[in-house]
Enzyme design. Structure first.
Site, PDB file in Angstrom:
ATOM      1  N   ARG A 128     -34.125  44.696 106.015  1.00  0.00           N
ATOM      2  CA  ARG A 128     -34.548  44.596 104.628  1.00  0.00           C
ATOM      3  C   ARG A 128     -34.686  43.145 104.205  1.00  0.00           C
ATOM      4  O   ARG A 128     -34.067  42.267 104.797  1.00  0.00           O
ATOM      5  CB  ARG A 128     -33.540  45.301 103.704  1.00  0.00           C
ATOM      6  CG  ARG A 128     -32.185  44.619 103.668  1.00  0.00           C
ATOM      7  CD  ARG A 128     -31.145  45.361 102.855  1.00  0.00           C
ATOM      8  NE  ARG A 128     -31.119  44.982 101.459  1.00  0.00           N
ATOM      9  CZ  ARG A 128     -30.525  43.908 100.965  1.00  0.00           C
ATOM     10  NH1 ARG A 128     -29.890  43.068 101.750  1.00  0.00           N
ATOM     11  NH2 ARG A 128     -30.555  43.664  99.680  1.00  0.00           N
ATOM     12  N   ASP A 137     -25.539  41.336 103.342  1.00  0.00           N
ATOM     13  CA  ASP A 137     -25.324  41.032 104.758  1.00  0.00           C
ATOM     14  C   ASP A 137     -23.907  40.518 104.998  1.00  0.00           C
ATOM     15  O   ASP A 137     -23.237  40.926 105.945  1.00  0.00           O
ATOM     16  CB  ASP A 137     -26.349  40.020 105.260  1.00  0.00           C
ATOM     17  CG  ASP A 137     -27.760  40.587 105.277  1.00  0.00           C
ATOM     18  OD1 ASP A 137     -27.927  41.773 105.635  1.00  0.00           O
ATOM     19  OD2 ASP A 137     -28.705  39.854 104.919  1.00  0.00           O
ATOM     20  N   ASP A 167     -28.636  38.861 109.463  1.00  0.00           N
ATOM     21  CA  ASP A 167     -29.230  40.026 108.804  1.00  0.00           C
ATOM     22  C   ASP A 167     -28.701  41.317 109.421  1.00  0.00           C
ATOM     23  O   ASP A 167     -28.638  41.447 110.648  1.00  0.00           O
ATOM     24  CB  ASP A 167     -30.755  39.989 108.915  1.00  0.00           C
ATOM     25  CG  ASP A 167     -31.366  38.872 108.092  1.00  0.00           C
ATOM     26  OD1 ASP A 167     -30.773  38.491 107.064  1.00  0.00           O
ATOM     27  OD2 ASP A 167     -32.448  38.390 108.470  1.00  0.00           O
TER      28      ASP A 167
END
Length: 178
Positions: A128, A137, A167
Site C-alpha cells: 500500500r 509499517d 514496507d
C-alpha cells in the site's frame, strides 16, 4: 511512478467521486467488512477513524462496537498506538485533524486480531501507499500478528508499488467491487 506523485493522483481521484457514488461504494465496503470471517472471529479490531475522502469507517465502528472490542490509533511523536474506545465520545481532534482517543486504555499490538488499514493506493501484492509517514509499517513491526485488511476503492489499484524493506504488505484489500 514515485509515491508522492501517486498520492497526489489518488487524492484527486477521490475528490472526483460524487457524494452518491461515495455513499454507494462505502455501503458495499461496509457490508463486506461486517460479513468478513476474520472480522466475525476477531475479539479486538483495530480501525482507523476516517477523514473525508477515505473509506468511511464511522458506520463500521458504530456497528462493530455493538459486538466487538474496537481500538483506534493515536499518534504520539513518530509512533502510533491503539486505544480501546466504547463510543465516539471517547474521541477528540488530534494529530492531522484526525479524531483520536483520549483517556482510553492502550491495547498492545499482539492483542489485536484484525486491523482495518487506510490507504491511497494498493497493488496486486497488497503493498500500500499511505500518507508517507510510515506509522502503520512501524506499528506492524511491533509484534503485531493480526490479520491486516486494507480498505480501498477499486480505482486506487495500481499494477506495482515500489516498496522498501520497511514496507509491510497487507493480507487482503477490501473494495466496493464484488
Amino acid at each position: 511512478m514515485d509515491k508522492q506523485k501517486l498520492r497526489s493522483i489518488m487524492k484527486e481521484k477521490r475528490q472526483a467521486l460524487s457524494p452518491k457514488t461515495f455513499s454507494l461504494y462505502n455501503q458495499n465496503i461496509l457490508s463486506k467488512v461486517l460479513s468478513h470471517p476474520r472480522i466475525q472471529e476477531a475479539k479486538i479490531i483495530g480501525c482507523y477513524v476516517s477523514l473525508p475522502g477515505e473509506v468511511d469507517t464511522f458506520n463500521m465502528i458504530e456497528k462493530l462496537l455493538t459486538e466487538k472490542r474496537i481500538c483506534v490509533p493515536k499518534v504520539i511523536g513518530n509512533e502510533m498506538e491503539f486505544y480501546e474506545i466504547h463510543s465516539f465520545n471517547d474521541l477528540q481532534e488530534g494529530c492531522f485533524h484526525v479524531l483520536e482517543p483520549f483517556n482510553c486504555v492502550k491495547i498492545c499490538p499482539q492483542e489485536i486480531d484484525c486491523m482495518l488499514v487506510p490507504l491511497l493506493a494498493y497493488d496486486q501484492d497488497n503493498y500500500r501507499v499511505g500518507y508517507g509517514k510510515g506509522y502503520y509499517d512501524r506499528y506492524f513491526q511491533k509484534k503485531f500478528q493480526g490479520y491486516k485488511i486494507g480498505l480501498a476503492y477499486s480505482f486506487q489499484y495500481v499494477d506495482h508499488i515500489d516498496y522498501d524493506e520497511f514496507d509491510q504488505p497487507l493480507n487482503e484489500i477490501i473494495h466496493e467491487v464484488s
